[in-house]
Motif scaffolding. Structure first.
Motif, mmCIF file in Angstrom:
data_model
loop_
_atom_site.group_PDB
_atom_site.id
_atom_site.type_symbol
_atom_site.label_atom_id
_atom_site.label_comp_id
_atom_site.label_asym_id
_atom_site.label_seq_id
_atom_site.Cartn_x
_atom_site.Cartn_y
_atom_site.Cartn_z
ATOM 1 N N LYS A 1 34.015 -9.661 21.485
ATOM 2 C CA LYS A 1 33.323 -8.699 22.359
ATOM 3 C C LYS A 1 34.120 -8.458 23.639
ATOM 4 O O LYS A 1 34.365 -7.314 24.023
ATOM 5 C CB LYS A 1 31.922 -9.228 22.735
ATOM 6 N N THR B 1 37.185 -9.040 24.191
ATOM 7 C CA THR B 1 38.470 -8.402 23.877
ATOM 8 C C THR B 1 38.271 -6.898 23.751
ATOM 9 O O THR B 1 39.061 -6.100 24.261
ATOM 10 C CB THR B 1 39.032 -8.982 22.559
ATOM 11 N N HIS C 1 42.013 -7.592 16.889
ATOM 12 C CA HIS C 1 41.919 -7.636 18.356
ATOM 13 C C HIS C 1 41.033 -6.522 18.903
ATOM 14 O O HIS C 1 41.308 -5.937 19.946
ATOM 15 C CB HIS C 1 43.314 -7.601 18.985
HETATM 16 N N1 LIG Z 1 43.654 -13.647 15.831
HETATM 17 C C1 LIG Z 1 42.777 -12.865 16.426
HETATM 18 N N2 LIG Z 1 42.230 -13.295 17.564
HETATM 19 C C2 LIG Z 1 41.321 -12.489 18.178
HETATM 20 C C3 LIG Z 1 40.995 -11.243 17.637
HETATM 21 N N3 LIG Z 1 40.087 -10.684 18.456
HETATM 22 C C4 LIG Z 1 39.877 -11.552 19.446
HETATM 23 N N4 LIG Z 1 40.618 -12.650 19.291
HETATM 24 C C5 LIG Z 1 40.651 -13.832 20.130
HETATM 25 O O1 LIG Z 1 39.436 -14.523 19.931
HETATM 26 C C6 LIG Z 1 39.065 -15.197 21.126
HETATM 27 C C7 LIG Z 1 37.643 -14.867 21.455
HETATM 28 O O2 LIG Z 1 37.573 -13.484 21.725
HETATM 29 P P1 LIG Z 1 36.564 -12.882 22.795
HETATM 30 O O3 LIG Z 1 36.852 -11.452 22.951
HETATM 31 O O4 LIG Z 1 36.520 -13.706 24.010
HETATM 32 O O5 LIG Z 1 35.223 -13.077 22.029
HETATM 33 P P2 LIG Z 1 33.736 -12.906 22.581
HETATM 34 O O6 LIG Z 1 32.912 -12.364 21.499
HETATM 35 O O7 LIG Z 1 33.741 -12.169 23.869
HETATM 36 O O8 LIG Z 1 33.381 -14.386 22.823
HETATM 37 P P3 LIG Z 1 32.227 -14.936 23.748
HETATM 38 O O9 LIG Z 1 32.502 -14.392 25.106
HETATM 39 O O10 LIG Z 1 32.407 -16.383 23.628
HETATM 40 O O11 LIG Z 1 30.946 -14.473 23.179
HETATM 41 C C8 LIG Z 1 40.039 -14.761 22.189
HETATM 42 O O12 LIG Z 1 40.983 -15.758 22.350
HETATM 43 C C9 LIG Z 1 40.674 -13.531 21.599
HETATM 44 O O13 LIG Z 1 41.995 -13.337 22.048
HETATM 45 C C10 LIG Z 1 41.604 -10.809 16.431
HETATM 46 O O14 LIG Z 1 41.356 -9.743 15.882
HETATM 47 N N5 LIG Z 1 42.485 -11.675 15.878
#
Ligand SMILES: Nc1nc2c(ncn2[C@@H]2O[C@H](COP(=O)(O)OP(=O)(O)OP(=O)(O)O)[C@@H](O)[C@H]2O)c(=O)[nH]1
Length: 951
Positions: free
Chosen positions: A581, A583, A760
């Motif tokens: 999210k 990201t 990503h």
């Molecule tokens: N390999 C990979 N890593 C990803 C991808 N998308 C996000 N990440 C990584 O996954 C991790 C978590 O991503 P976030 O965007 O923080 O996820 P979130 O949903 O906001 O997580 P919370 O804030 O904990 O709810 C980060 O280190 C990102 O860089 C992807 O498509 N591939």
């Protein structure tokens, strides 16, 4: 157009008018909000939680208040000496003719004395007239022009006193005693006359505020403690004002449905109404609290000599004023008009300055720091030139005793010489100050022939209009303010210049140009790449319009001018922890695009505090921050109760095209969606656009496996089931086959969401914006997908979007693997009659949503016991109701958990025609038994087997 939200009824209350025999307690919800809050907030555990939370909140608030009060007291204490010095300068009376006149000949001296006494006599008569008229006594008999002596008497008396004083000059006490008795009997020809000045009074302060401060500190009866006279009253005033004014302003804003007061006016498009409520609140509160200002001035100006002091403190001052001058003297009389003027003009001027700089000069601190500070300096100086005279006049009128005729007033002895003859009002005060004190008067000798032919030389004051009149007297203390303005200018210019380049922890090209903190707390910034300077950046993806709305055209984004002022769509971005999210939001915030997006981060729907600690950090403290980004987006964090904060965001309405709201990973999006969905209908400036769920392709199966103790659905399942758009993210971490399977599984859970695969979180913005999932426009989309096949998109490389759907040539008919939550299903009921009975349909729907079981009319309530619990998470549909006055009229059904809404469908020409009575899609748990579901439906709607089918 009909539209109404529908809520589950409060449980257990029997109602004779119940429309449904199976639900005798059903009542139609006349007050949706009431019902909603009843429903959502009535659980006892929630109440306890709220009570505990309230207790914590009130304790924290009390602490915060106490520490704020203390800080305020100390800040005021630092400023108090300057205030005291300024006040004394403003009230002290320095007539033009006093002091050195440039002609010290005997004749000139005698003439001057004669004139002084003559003037004193006239003034005394005028003064007596005034007090006789008002029935009181002259309060300030002591002074420099009591004229019961003739000129000759004056000389001898004066000399006698001089002698007497000089003999006693060794003893300060004797001198003080002697001099304190002078004022009743001595004609003081000049305020500079040392000998005739009462001992409690200071010599005229000839200088600025700093000189006044040192004079006070050095004076035998005043001393340095006098610099803090009136400090407590000042503090009381400031504290009360601080709470009352914003409260009143917020109330007025609420009443008139304006944006509230927490965002500076400069960010609003239409400032008029907000300025009106701001000024009104300042005026009302200023008027109510003005007695404290009156008391403060009197306490500062009165002598500190305990024998001569009139008021012993704030309360005593108020009671004395009431008993001597009447209650009306606290607010009314000569003080009323200056108070109104002061409390209207000062807030107006102060708040206009940033507006003028922004709107007239079109300068920002970020773009032109020096010019901005210069403009601020200029406008601040103008403000000062308007404010200072009003302040001076107010203070002079405030110290004026207003006798009420019923009682005699004790004399009010002042630290500095004040004008003995009262001013009749504001205009009189301005006139007198300009005439009597504002200019320099020179004296010249004039020779005339006497009646007996002798030559008489007299010294006369030369008062040509240009020198006899002056405004100097209105601007005492100006120097100090100008100096402080200059200092602020210097600091502002330097700080702004520095801010432009240095004050950012991010790499240079990622620094936002302006941060507007709402509180002095941590600033949350987006952390990813930004190509913000590059105006020529290509669009994120191809400009194929996949949006259902015309907000985004095939050519791109409508310009600001073209776009009518609309309600702002809010999209809920949800997904389990780590699904991507942040990201996604970082990507949206920092990419170059033409959307102006406001992103609200983190706090919504936080159920466990985990995200708070992770995302907000710094001890988990909750912050509210705004951060404006170079691409025009805005990022902020809000507390969980942040609907108000989002409303505040609407103050920037017109400046934003979209709002994205990120929930925490553990949030159930249902209640959050309900809030904004309802707000839409109760006239809010925002409307719910849709729910976007990110799915961690690698971990989602594990997350779905988590069983909740109470048997309820886990959040990840809900997030997927309620989504209008599903983003299968992190596909780089799974094989193509796994991704295909995941997509099929998701499709089985949620048959209506559009799906995209990403890495990503790099998704076409149009996939998450303008979803219009809760809009009547969805009717069209629902009809177009009669085959049941939803389109699916995926992004292979960064900027390449590929839409899967019918005719794309790929095979994407993967079967569910059974590994995702199989209890959640999507079922679609299609009606093939020309119309259906909406009333009967609603009754059936209410049972499904509110009673949580599939009813069987043949079994009655027994069917409830037999049925497994039904949890409908999402309903979407379009039907043609029977009996409508408009032939072919359609209504759109939307539901999120227990809340549903039926609205007239917006008619779309041509392809939007429904051939039959419509279709309704249900997503939820407990829908496995399709036969039972369709049977139940047919029973309620009185349809045959062919007239309603289920998929
Ligand atoms: N390999 C990979 N890593 C990803 C991808 N998308 C996000 N990440 C990584 O996954 C991790 C978590 O991503 P976030 O965007 O923080 O996820 P979130 O949903 O906001 O997580 P919370 O804030 O904990 O709810 C980060 O280190 C990102 O860089 C992807 O498509 N591939």
């Amino acid at each position: 157009m009909t539209s109404h939200y529908n809520f589950p009824p409060p449980g257990g209350a029997p109602n004779a008018n119940s429309p449904n025999p199976l639900r005798p307690y059903y009542t139609s919800s006349d007050s949706p909000l009431q019902s909603y809050y009843y429903n959502t907030l009535s659980s006892s555990s929630l109440e306890e939680e709220l009570a505990a939370q309230n207790e914590i909140n009130s304790q924290a608030a009390a602490k915060e208040l106490a520490s704020y009060g203390l800080v305020k007291y100390m800040t005021l204490a630092i400023a108090a000496p300057f205030e005291a010095g300024q006040t004394l300068l403003q009230v002290q009376y320095l007539p033009n003719d006093d002091g050195f006149n440039g002609d010290d000949s005997d004749l000139a001296e005698k003439t001057r004395r004669d004139e002084a006494i003559q003037r004193a006599r006239i003034e005394e008569e005028a003064e007596r007239d005034y007090y006789n008229r008002t029935g009181g006594v002259a309060p300030n008999a002591g002074g420099y022009y009591v004229s019961q002596y003739s000129t000759s008497q004056y000389s001898s008396h004066h000399e006698a006193h001089s002698t007497s004083l000089s003999t006693n000059s060794n003893s300060v006490k004797n001198r003080l005693d002697a001099k304190d008795t002078l004022d009743e009997h001595t004609i003081r020809e000049s305020v500079y006359d040392e000998e005739s000045r009462p001992a409690y009074q200071m010599a005229p302060i000839e200088g600025g505020v700093w000189k006044a401060i040192t004079d006070i500190a050095k004076h035998p009866t005043e001393g340095w403690l006098s610099l803090w006279k009136g400090q407590y009253t000042n503090w009381m005033y400031e504290m009360l004002h601080l709470f009352a004014q914003p409260t009143l302003e917020a109330t007025l804003n609420d009443t008139f449905d304006l944006y509230d007061d927490t965002i500076p006016l400069v960010h609003l498009d239409h400032v008029g109404p907000n300025i009106a409520t701001m000024v009104t609140s300042h005026l009302v509160v200023g008027l109510i609290l003005s007695p404290l200002e009156l008391v403060r001035t009197r306490l500062v100006v009165q002598t500190a000599n305990p024998l001569q002091r009139k008021y012993s403190g704030m309360v005593n001052c108020i009671t004395t004023i009431i008993s001597e001058e009447g209650v009306s003297a606290l607010w009314g009389g000569v003080n009323l008009f200056p108070t109104i003027l002061y409390h209207t003009l000062t807030p107006l001027l102060a708040n206009s300055i940033p507006l003028i700089i922004d709107r007239v000069f079109k300068l920002t601190a970020a773009d032109s720091p020096f010019l901005y500070s210069l403009a601020e300096l200029g406008l601040n100086t103008i403000e000062l030139l308007i404010r200072l005279p009003i302040e001076t006049i107010r203070k002079r009128l405030q110290i004026q005793i207003q006798t009420n005729g019923s009682s005699s007033a004790k004399k009010y002895r002042t630290v500095v010489e004040t004008r003995k003859r009262p001013y009749y009002g504001m205009v009189d005060c301005v006139y007198r100050i300009i005439k009597e004190e504002g200019g320099h008067h020179k004296r010249t000798s004039r020779t005339t022939k006497g009646p007996d032919g002798s030559i008489i030389t007299t010294s006369v004051a030369q008062r040509p209009w240009y020198s006899a009149w002056g405004v100097r007297g209105l601007y005492t203390g100006l120097g100090m303010h100008l100096t402080s303005n200059m200092a602020l200018f210097a600091v502002g210019a330097v700080t702004n210049l520095q801010d432009e380049g240095d004050d950012c922890a991010l790499p240079d090209d990622e620094c936002p140009p302006m941060a507007v903190p709402l509180q002095d707390t941590q600033l949350v910034t987006p952390s990813d790449n930004s190509d913000d300077d590059d105006e020529d950046m290509p669009d994120l993806v191809d400009t194929i319009s996949t949006s259902p709305s015309d907000r985004v055209s095939a050519e791109g984004i409508a310009s600001d001018e073209e776009r009518p002022v609309k309600k702002i769509p809010i999209t809920i971005i949800t997904g389990f922890l780590g699904s991507g999210k942040s990201t996604l939001l970082d990507y949206i915030l920092t990419e170059k695009h033409d959307f102006k997006v406001a992103v609200i981060l983190n706090e919504f729907g936080d159920t466990g505090g985990i995200d708070q600690a992770m995302n907000v950090g710094m001890g988990g403290e909750v912050v509210e921050e705004w951060l404006e980004l170079k691409n025009g987006c805005l990022c902020c964090t809000v507390k969980d109760n942040g609907v108000v904060a989002i409303e505040n965001l609407m103050k920037k309405k017109g400046k934003f095209d979209y709002i994205l709201l990120e929930t925490t990973g553990l949030a159930d999006p249902g209640p959050i969606a309900s809030i904004f969905w309802m707000d839409d209908d109760i006239g809010s400036d925002i409307y719910l656009d849709g729910i976007v769920t990110l799915v961690d392709s690698r971990n989602v199966r594990k997350e779905l496996d988590v069983k909740k103790d109470d048997g309820s659905l886990n959040e990840t399942a809900k997030q997927i089931a309620m989504a209008d758009r599903l983003i299968l993210n992190k596909t780089d971490l799974v094989t193509k086959e796994e991704a295909d399977q995941l997509e099929a599984d998701c499709r089985a859970m949620n048959g209506v969401a559009e799906i995209v695969r990403t890495q990503h979180s790099r998704v076409d913005l149009r996939f998450v914006l303008d979803i219009a999932a809760f809009d009547a426009v969805r009717a069209k989309e629902l009809e177009q997908n009669d085959s049941g096949q939803k389109s699916t998109a995926s992004i292979g490389s960064e900027d390449e979007i590929h839409v899967h759907g019918e005719g794309c040539g790929h095979d994407h008919e993967e079967q569910p693997s059974g590994h995702l939550d199989q209890s959640i299903k999507t079922v679609t009921i299609t009606f093939s009659t020309p119309t259906i009975n909406q009333k009967l349909f609603e009754r059936w729907l209410q049972t499904l949503l509110w009673e949580h079981y599939i009813p069987d009319l043949t079994l009655g309530d027994v069917s409830a016991a037999e049925s497994s619990r039904l949890d409908i998470l999402r309903v979407k549909g379009i039907i043609k109701p029977s009996g409508s006055s408009t032939p072919g009229a359609k209504v759109v059904i939307q539901g999120v958990q227990e809340l549903y809404d039926i609205k007239d469908a917006v008619s779309q020409s041509g392809q939007d025609e429904l051939l039959n009575a419509g279709r309704v899609v249900f997503i939820g748990r407990g829908l496995d038994n399709k036969n039972r579901m369709i049977e139940s439906c047919r029973q309620y709607l009185e349809l045959s087997e062919n007239e309603a089918t289920i998929q």
